[in-house]
Design a protein around this motif. Sequence first.
Motif, PDB file in Angstrom:
ATOM      1  N   VAL A   1     -34.604  -2.513 -17.146  1.00  0.00           N
ATOM      2  CA  VAL A   1     -34.213  -3.095 -18.427  1.00  0.00           C
ATOM      3  C   VAL A   1     -33.282  -4.262 -18.127  1.00  0.00           C
ATOM      4  O   VAL A   1     -32.224  -4.077 -17.520  1.00  0.00           O
ATOM      5  N   GLN A   2     -33.685  -5.451 -18.529  1.00  0.00           N
ATOM      6  CA  GLN A   2     -32.940  -6.666 -18.226  1.00  0.00           C
ATOM      7  C   GLN A   2     -31.844  -6.916 -19.268  1.00  0.00           C
ATOM      8  O   GLN A   2     -32.125  -6.992 -20.458  1.00  0.00           O
ATOM      9  N   LYS A   3     -30.626  -7.051 -18.811  1.00  0.00           N
ATOM     10  CA  LYS A   3     -29.520  -7.352 -19.723  1.00  0.00           C
ATOM     11  C   LYS A   3     -29.543  -8.829 -20.093  1.00  0.00           C
ATOM     12  O   LYS A   3     -29.817  -9.686 -19.259  1.00  0.00           O
ATOM     13  N   PHE A   4     -29.249  -9.121 -21.366  1.00  0.00           N
ATOM     14  CA  PHE A   4     -29.150 -10.519 -21.776  1.00  0.00           C
ATOM     15  C   PHE A   4     -27.960 -10.707 -22.706  1.00  0.00           C
ATOM     16  O   PHE A   4     -27.570  -9.793 -23.427  1.00  0.00           O
ATOM     17  N   ARG A   5     -27.364 -11.891 -22.637  1.00  0.00           N
ATOM     18  CA  ARG A   5     -26.212 -12.205 -23.485  1.00  0.00           C
ATOM     19  C   ARG A   5     -26.538 -13.248 -24.543  1.00  0.00           C
ATOM     20  O   ARG A   5     -25.879 -13.331 -25.569  1.00  0.00           O
ATOM     21  N   SER A   6     -27.520 -14.086 -24.270  1.00  0.00           N
ATOM     22  CA  SER A   6     -27.809 -15.206 -25.152  1.00  0.00           C
ATOM     23  C   SER A   6     -29.310 -15.384 -25.307  1.00  0.00           C
ATOM     24  O   SER A   6     -30.113 -14.775 -24.580  1.00  0.00           O
ATOM     25  N   THR A   7     -29.674 -16.256 -26.244  1.00  0.00           N
ATOM     26  CA  THR A   7     -31.082 -16.593 -26.427  1.00  0.00           C
ATOM     27  C   THR A   7     -31.666 -17.156 -25.143  1.00  0.00           C
ATOM     28  O   THR A   7     -32.799 -16.844 -24.754  1.00  0.00           O
ATOM     29  N   GLU A   8     -30.876 -17.980 -24.456  1.00  0.00           N
ATOM     30  CA  GLU A   8     -31.351 -18.596 -23.208  1.00  0.00           C
ATOM     31  C   GLU A   8     -31.647 -17.537 -22.156  1.00  0.00           C
ATOM     32  O   GLU A   8     -32.643 -17.625 -21.438  1.00  0.00           O
ATOM     33  N   ASP A   9     -30.764 -16.535 -22.041  1.00  0.00           N
ATOM     34  CA  ASP A   9     -30.985 -15.447 -21.078  1.00  0.00           C
ATOM     35  C   ASP A   9     -32.306 -14.735 -21.370  1.00  0.00           C
ATOM     36  O   ASP A   9     -33.123 -14.498 -20.479  1.00  0.00           O
ATOM     37  N   GLY A  10     -32.476 -14.370 -22.638  1.00  0.00           N
ATOM     38  CA  GLY A  10     -33.675 -13.634 -23.018  1.00  0.00           C
ATOM     39  C   GLY A  10     -34.938 -14.452 -22.836  1.00  0.00           C
ATOM     40  O   GLY A  10     -35.955 -13.948 -22.342  1.00  0.00           O
ATOM     41  N   ALA A  11     -34.883 -15.723 -23.227  1.00  0.00           N
ATOM     42  CA  ALA A  11     -36.048 -16.593 -23.111  1.00  0.00           C
ATOM     43  C   ALA A  11     -36.433 -16.814 -21.652  1.00  0.00           C
ATOM     44  O   ALA A  11     -37.626 -16.884 -21.311  1.00  0.00           O
ATOM     45  N   LEU A  12     -35.428 -16.913 -20.781  1.00  0.00           N
ATOM     46  CA  LEU A  12     -35.705 -17.089 -19.355  1.00  0.00           C
ATOM     47  C   LEU A  12     -36.443 -15.883 -18.796  1.00  0.00           C
ATOM     48  O   LEU A  12     -37.398 -16.018 -18.023  1.00  0.00           O
ATOM     49  N   PHE A  13     -36.026 -14.690 -19.192  1.00  0.00           N
ATOM     50  CA  PHE A  13     -36.696 -13.480 -18.729  1.00  0.00           C
ATOM     51  C   PHE A  13     -38.148 -13.453 -19.199  1.00  0.00           C
ATOM     52  O   PHE A  13     -39.071 -13.170 -18.419  1.00  0.00           O
ATOM     53  N   VAL A  14     -38.352 -13.750 -20.481  1.00  0.00           N
ATOM     54  CA  VAL A  14     -39.709 -13.745 -21.028  1.00  0.00           C
ATOM     55  C   VAL A  14     -40.582 -14.760 -20.298  1.00  0.00           C
ATOM     56  O   VAL A  14     -41.704 -14.465 -19.885  1.00  0.00           O
TER      57      VAL A  14
END
Length: 213
Positions: free
Chosen positions: A169-182
């Motif tokens: 499960v990938q932790k994310f703090r911001s939209t940029e974090d989440g978008a990078l993972f996707v």
Amino acid sequence: MSKSPEKRTVLISSTVYGIEELLDRAYTILTRFGYEVWISHMGTVQVRSNRSAFGDCLAAVEKCDLFLGIITPSYGSGQDKKNDPDGLSIFHQEVRLAMKLNKPRWMLAHDHVVFSRLLLNKLGFKGKEGRKKLPAVAQPIDLRVIDIYEDAILDNSAIPVAERTGNWVQKFRSTEDGALFVSSQFFRYQEVEEFIKENFAGGNPLPPKGGRP
């Protein structure tokens, strides 16, 4: 116009409040990569007049090829306490069903959820039963968001940690974090297909598109 026979469907499962921008970004990224994206936020999940909202969402989980779940501090609505004694939200049920069906899946969890779990563990409120000891006044959010996270990481599994699979499960703090993972995980069909083949190694066939594994 019929879709390409090689196009795979991705179900983006999440609550909506507070991450609308990330959901929009994820939808854009995946559609540009050529996936058919099902997401209630954009109205692309198939709905039928003879099914409940629960039925529509769970049917999408059953039919999708790939599952992307995003855990946020919002537990979600749609709790069916009449038919479900635990009153689990639609999102929580979607995650559990995707895991039960062994769908190829990718999970994100907001940093606030991960931090809250760590803090409560340190304070002696570990696990679902431990968190129940907290008075309601000390719970600014529905702590079952941590239950979803622990389900996803197989925290309650009897399998040794080193032998668990599908528990990233990938932790994310911001939209940029989440978008990078996707973007990183879905950027190429070939890599996803290879992941699926590895996921169903050992003689098991590749799951049919839109079907159960």
